[in-house]
Every structure is written in structure tokens, then in C-alpha cells.
Design a protein around this motif. Structure first.
Motif, short mmCIF file in Angstrom:
data_model
loop_
_atom_site.label_atom_id
_atom_site.label_comp_id
_atom_site.label_asym_id
_atom_site.label_seq_id
_atom_site.Cartn_x
_atom_site.Cartn_y
_atom_site.Cartn_z
N ALA A 153 59.16 -19.26 63.97
CA ALA A 153 58.78 -20.59 63.21
C ALA A 153 57.44 -20.32 62.16
CB ALA A 153 58.53 -21.40 64.60
N ALA A 154 56.54 -19.62 62.75
CA ALA A 154 55.31 -19.31 61.97
C ALA A 154 55.58 -18.84 60.67
CB ALA A 154 54.33 -18.75 62.86
N VAL A 155 56.44 -17.73 60.75
CA VAL A 155 56.84 -16.67 59.48
C VAL A 155 57.59 -17.68 58.80
CG1 VAL A 155 58.22 -15.03 58.82
CG2 VAL A 155 56.66 -14.52 60.79
N GLU A 210 54.94 -7.58 58.42
CA GLU A 210 54.22 -7.04 59.33
C GLU A 210 54.16 -8.05 60.60
OE1 GLU A 210 52.85 -4.00 59.40
OE2 GLU A 210 53.71 -3.77 57.26
N LEU A 211 53.94 -9.54 60.39
CA LEU A 211 53.80 -10.36 61.42
C LEU A 211 55.20 -10.54 62.09
CD1 LEU A 211 52.27 -12.49 62.85
CD2 LEU A 211 52.93 -14.21 61.09
N SER A 213 47.32 -19.16 71.73
CA SER A 213 45.95 -18.76 71.01
C SER A 213 45.82 -17.27 71.15
CB SER A 213 44.70 -19.82 71.94
OG SER A 213 44.75 -19.26 73.10
N ASP A 214 46.01 -16.87 72.19
CA ASP A 214 45.72 -15.13 72.58
C ASP A 214 46.43 -14.38 71.35
OD1 ASP A 214 44.15 -15.55 74.65
OD2 ASP A 214 45.63 -15.07 75.95
N PHE A 215 47.78 -14.82 71.26
CA PHE A 215 48.35 -14.04 70.12
C PHE A 215 47.95 -14.56 68.81
CE2 PHE A 215 51.80 -13.91 66.88
CZ PHE A 215 52.38 -12.87 67.21
N LEU A 216 47.46 -15.56 68.50
CA LEU A 216 46.85 -15.98 67.18
C LEU A 216 45.44 -15.12 67.17
CD1 LEU A 216 46.90 -17.62 64.55
CD2 LEU A 216 45.43 -19.33 65.88
N LEU A 217 44.56 -14.91 68.11
CA LEU A 217 43.58 -14.20 67.89
C LEU A 217 43.86 -12.74 67.66
CD1 LEU A 217 41.27 -15.73 70.73
CD2 LEU A 217 40.92 -15.68 68.27
N ALA A 218 44.84 -12.19 68.38
CA ALA A 218 45.27 -10.82 67.91
C ALA A 218 45.77 -10.60 66.75
CB ALA A 218 46.31 -10.39 69.07
N VAL A 219 46.31 -11.70 66.14
CA VAL A 219 46.59 -11.58 64.62
C VAL A 219 45.39 -11.33 63.92
CG1 VAL A 219 47.86 -12.65 62.66
CG2 VAL A 219 48.95 -12.51 64.86
N HIS A 220 44.42 -12.41 64.16
CA HIS A 220 43.34 -12.13 63.23
C HIS A 220 42.58 -10.95 63.54
CE1 HIS A 220 41.98 -16.21 61.88
NE2 HIS A 220 43.12 -16.76 62.80
N PRO A 256 50.53 -1.37 60.64
CA PRO A 256 50.70 -0.83 59.26
C PRO A 256 50.75 0.71 59.10
CG PRO A 256 48.84 -2.47 59.37
CD PRO A 256 49.49 -2.17 60.82
N ASP A 257 51.86 1.18 58.65
CA ASP A 257 52.05 2.65 58.65
C ASP A 257 51.81 3.39 57.27
OD1 ASP A 257 53.85 1.59 56.55
OD2 ASP A 257 55.65 1.70 57.63
N ALA A 258 52.25 4.45 57.17
CA ALA A 258 51.57 5.35 56.01
C ALA A 258 52.11 4.98 54.65
CB ALA A 258 52.34 6.84 56.18
N ALA A 259 53.62 4.23 54.70
CA ALA A 259 53.89 3.88 53.52
C ALA A 259 53.27 2.75 52.76
CB ALA A 259 55.31 3.31 53.60
N LEU A 260 52.58 1.80 53.69
CA LEU A 260 52.04 0.82 53.26
C LEU A 260 50.27 1.23 52.85
CD1 LEU A 260 51.04 -2.32 52.88
CD2 LEU A 260 50.28 -2.35 55.40
#
Length: 400
Positions: A31-33, A80-81, A138-145, A87-91
Motif C-alpha cells: 500500500a505504501a508503494v 528497492e522498497l 515503526s520498526d520497518f519504517l526505521l529500517a527503511v530510513h 542495492p546491487d552492482a547494476a544500481l
């Protein structure tokens, strides 16, 4: 007295595996994406406002270009999200190509790194707003940050690496241009009009006189040592010297004669205008080869050599005289080398028997015997000026 309690840094949160998420969290990510995709124009507006305010060098880029860059940035972030992919070598390669393209447009890569961080800031700010609506944990959001800022720092390192690569390429290109100009001047293949036109590009004055130097190096390390010694002596940074390879010889163009290059051999030509410097380099080459034959070192001019350059001339004449006079030395067997070497040193020491004996650590009578044997075998009388000159010339041609 109160004890200060150290503050521990928070643990860096890593992005979880998508398959490990529970159902509600996975649905919240999807949903966020979707909400972020719907907010693309909001993101591009915020990004544009930020870079216009904080990155003045982007003034040369149109709003359309910046919005297009923002959309590409958002697409990468959402990809990515949505997959929680690291992030991989292509990026990373994409970022390198992007950095080179922006550098070609005149954008400082430090500003590019700042722009990337501003984009990350705008994206995370928008994600924080969306997270409330879709109940993203919130834990997931902090991991994204944490993951986003960690890669933003890596992106800055990528841009810095590209900046270093471009700097090295510019140095290499500049060195190649300097080498080509020096080679053209010293070999005499560049017309005077072009020399005078291009001289100013390399900080030279066409009307001034310059000096050609010549040297040979046994190794790259020795060459670098001499290059730095010459640069220091003439007051020029080593990477700004006009230096080139001409055959097996290294040629320099400098503003004045270096006073010292240590124990290395550097031959010097006369001061001349740039369009005549090829003649000076020819003299430096003759000086170099003569000085090498006589095992000389330091800064050497032609005038320092006396008659020694004559040793290198008239090959056919020398061959005839060698066959006539020195061939008989072979009949002396193993002692022929001693006879020849002693006689050559005897002439170099102005026929001072005592000095020769001291240098060779032999008795003076041994010196006299060897010199007399030389005269007997070669039929050259060292008391006669012509025979003395012929002996000196032939013996020094044979030295290596």
C-alpha cells in the motif's frame, strides 16, 4: 561527583526479508508503494524546490531535466522498497554513469552527492506521511530510513570515486599533450608557427630561450627520481615538466640549467628559442652518449667534455686504425686487458705513473711494463703527439 553515562548509538536496522514479513506488514508495504507512486508529482515538486534552494550549480539544468531525474530516482527507490532488495552492482554502475554524464555537464560531483541526499530526504519525508495512513510498522519504517541513508552515503562515495577517476584522466590527458608537444619541439617536426602558437598553452614564452636536457634511466624509479630532481632544480612542479621519450632517451624542456641532479647523468644543450631547440637537443644527445661512454655523472655540458665527443665519430676510420694497431694486443693473451686498461688510465692521468699505480694498486714498474708492451704491440709511440692522440681515441672507443 556525577559519573557521565556514555550514550550508545542506536543499532543500525537492516531491511528485513520480504518473505519473512507477516501478512499485515507486507500489505502495508504494498500500500505504501502504491501511495508513493500516486504522489510522484508531489515528490518531484519537493525535490525541485530543495535543489533550487541548496544546489546553485543546478542552475544550468532545466526544471524538466530535474523533474525527470527525480522521477528516475523515485522509480529506483520504489523498486528497492517493493522488493526489499539491497542495492546491487547494476544500481552502482548506473550511478557511476549518471555521475560521468553530470560531470560532463559541468556539475561538481560534491553537488551531485548533495542532490542525491536531498532526494533521499524528500522521499523519506513523503514515506513518513504515507506510513501513517497505511499503518506501516515503526520498526520497518526505521529500517527503511537506515537503509536509505546508508546507501546515500555509499552513493556519495561512488560519486567521489568517479571524481577521482576523472581527475586522473585529466592528468593523463594533460601529460600526453605535454609529452606530444615536447616530442615535437625536440625532434624538430613541429613548424615554428605552431610551436609559437602552442607554447602559451604550456606556460612558455616563444621569445624566451629554453634548455633541452637528455637522460637515460635504468628503471622507472630512477626516472622518477631524476624527474623530481630536475623539477626541483628549475622550480617547476614535477607533474608540470615538459618531458617526453625520444627513442631510448628521455628529453626535457626547461627554463634553465639544473644545478644538480645527484649522482645521475643529465646532459644539457645550449639555451635556444623554442623553434630552434631541436638543435640544442641534438647537442644534448651527443653530450649524453659521450658522457655515458666515459662513465660520467651529474649535469654535463658539451664544453665539459673537451675532445671526448671525437671518440664517437668516424666509425670507418676507427675500424681501420683498430685493425692496424690494436689487433696485435690479442697476442698478449689474457694480459691484453690489463695492458689496454692500464694504458688508457695512463693517458687519462696525463702519463703520471705514480697516480696510475695508486689507482690500480700495483707497483709503478708494473705500469711502465704494461705501457711499454702496449707500444711494442701496437707500434704506437706515446712520445709522439699523433700516436698519443690515436691511442687515446682508439682506447676510449673500445671502453664500455
Amino acid at each position: 561527583m556525577e559519573t557521565e553515562i556514555p550514550t550508545a548509538w542506536p543499532v543500525l536496522r537492516r531491511m528485513p526479508d520480504l518473505a519473512a514479513l507477516d501478512g499485515p506488514t507486507r500489505a502495508a508495504v504494498v500500500a505504501a508503494v502504491d501511495r508513493l507512486r500516486e504522489s510522484r508529482d508531489v515528490f518531484t515538486d519537493r525535490y525541485l524546490a530543495l535543489v533550487r534552494l541548496h544546489v546553485p550549480s543546478y542552475a544550468g539544468l532545466s526544471d524538466g531535466e530535474l523533474r525527470s531525474s527525480a522521477r528516475r530516482f523515485m522509480d529506483v527507490m520504489l523498486s528497492e522498497l517493493s522488493s526489499l532488495r539491497v542495492p546491487d552492482a547494476a544500481l552502482r554502475e548506473m550511478l557511476r554513469e549518471y555521475a560521468r554524464e553530470r560531470a560532463a555537464r559541468g556539475i561538481p560531483l560534491d553537488d551531485l552527492a548533495l542532490g542525491y541526499k536531498l532526494g533521499s530526504r524528500a522521499m523519506l519525508s513523503l514515506l513518513d506521511e504515507v506510513a501513517v495512513d497505511v499503518a506501516l510498522p515503526s520498526d520497518f519504517l526505521l529500517a527503511v530510513h537506515d537503509s536509505t541513508w546508508e546507501f546515500a552515503n555509499e552513493a556519495a562515495a561512488i560519486f567521489a570515486g568517479v571524481q577521482h577517476e576523472l581527475a586522473l584522466e585529466r592528468v593523463h590527458f594533460d601529460a600526453e599533450r605535454r609529452s606530444a608537444f615536447a616530442a615535437g619541439v625536440l625532434s624538430g617536426i613541429i613548424p615554428a608557427e605552431r610551436i609559437n602558437h602552442d607554447a602559451q598553452v604550456f606556460g612558455l614564452t616563444p621569445q624566451s630561450h629554453y634548455v633541452a636536457l637528455a637522460a637515460r634511466f635504468a628503471s622507472a624509479d630512477e626516472g622518477d627520481t631524476v624527474r623530481r630532481a630536475v623539477a626541483s632544480a628549475v622550480g617547476v612542479p614535477a607533474d608540470r615538466l615538459l618531458i617526453t621519450r625520444v627513442g631510448a632517451v628521455i628529453g626535457f624542456i626547461v627554463s634553465r640549467v639544473p644545478e644538480s641532479v645527484g649522482d645521475h647523468l643529465v646532459a644539457v644543450g645550449p639555451p635556444l628559442p623554442l623553434d630552434q631547440l631541436a638543435h640544442g637537443f641534438e647537442e644534448a644527445l651527443l653530450t649524453l652518449e659521450t658522457a655515458r661512454r666515459f662513465a660520467m655523472s651529474g649535469v654535463v655540458r658539451l664544453v665539459d667534455l673537451g675532445p671526448r665527443p671525437l671518440v664517437l665519430s668516424q666509425t670507418r676510420t676507427a675500424e681501420g686504425l683498430t685493425a692496424r694497431h690494436l689487433a696485435a694486443l690479442k697476442t698478449a693473451g689474457r694480459s691484453s686487458t690489463e695492458i689496454e686498461g692500464t694504458t688508457r688510465l695512463y693517458l687519462e692521468c696525463d702519463q703520471d705513473v705514480g697516480e696510475v699505480a695508486r689507482r690500480l694498486a700495483v707497483h709503478p714498474n708494473t705500469v711502465r711494463y704494461r705501457v711499454n708492451r702496449f707500444q711494442q704491440l701496437t707500434a704506437l709511440d706515446l712520445r709522439r703527439t699523433e700516436d698519443l692522440v690515436i691511442s687515446w681515441w682508439l682506447l676510449n672507443r673500445r671502453r664500455e
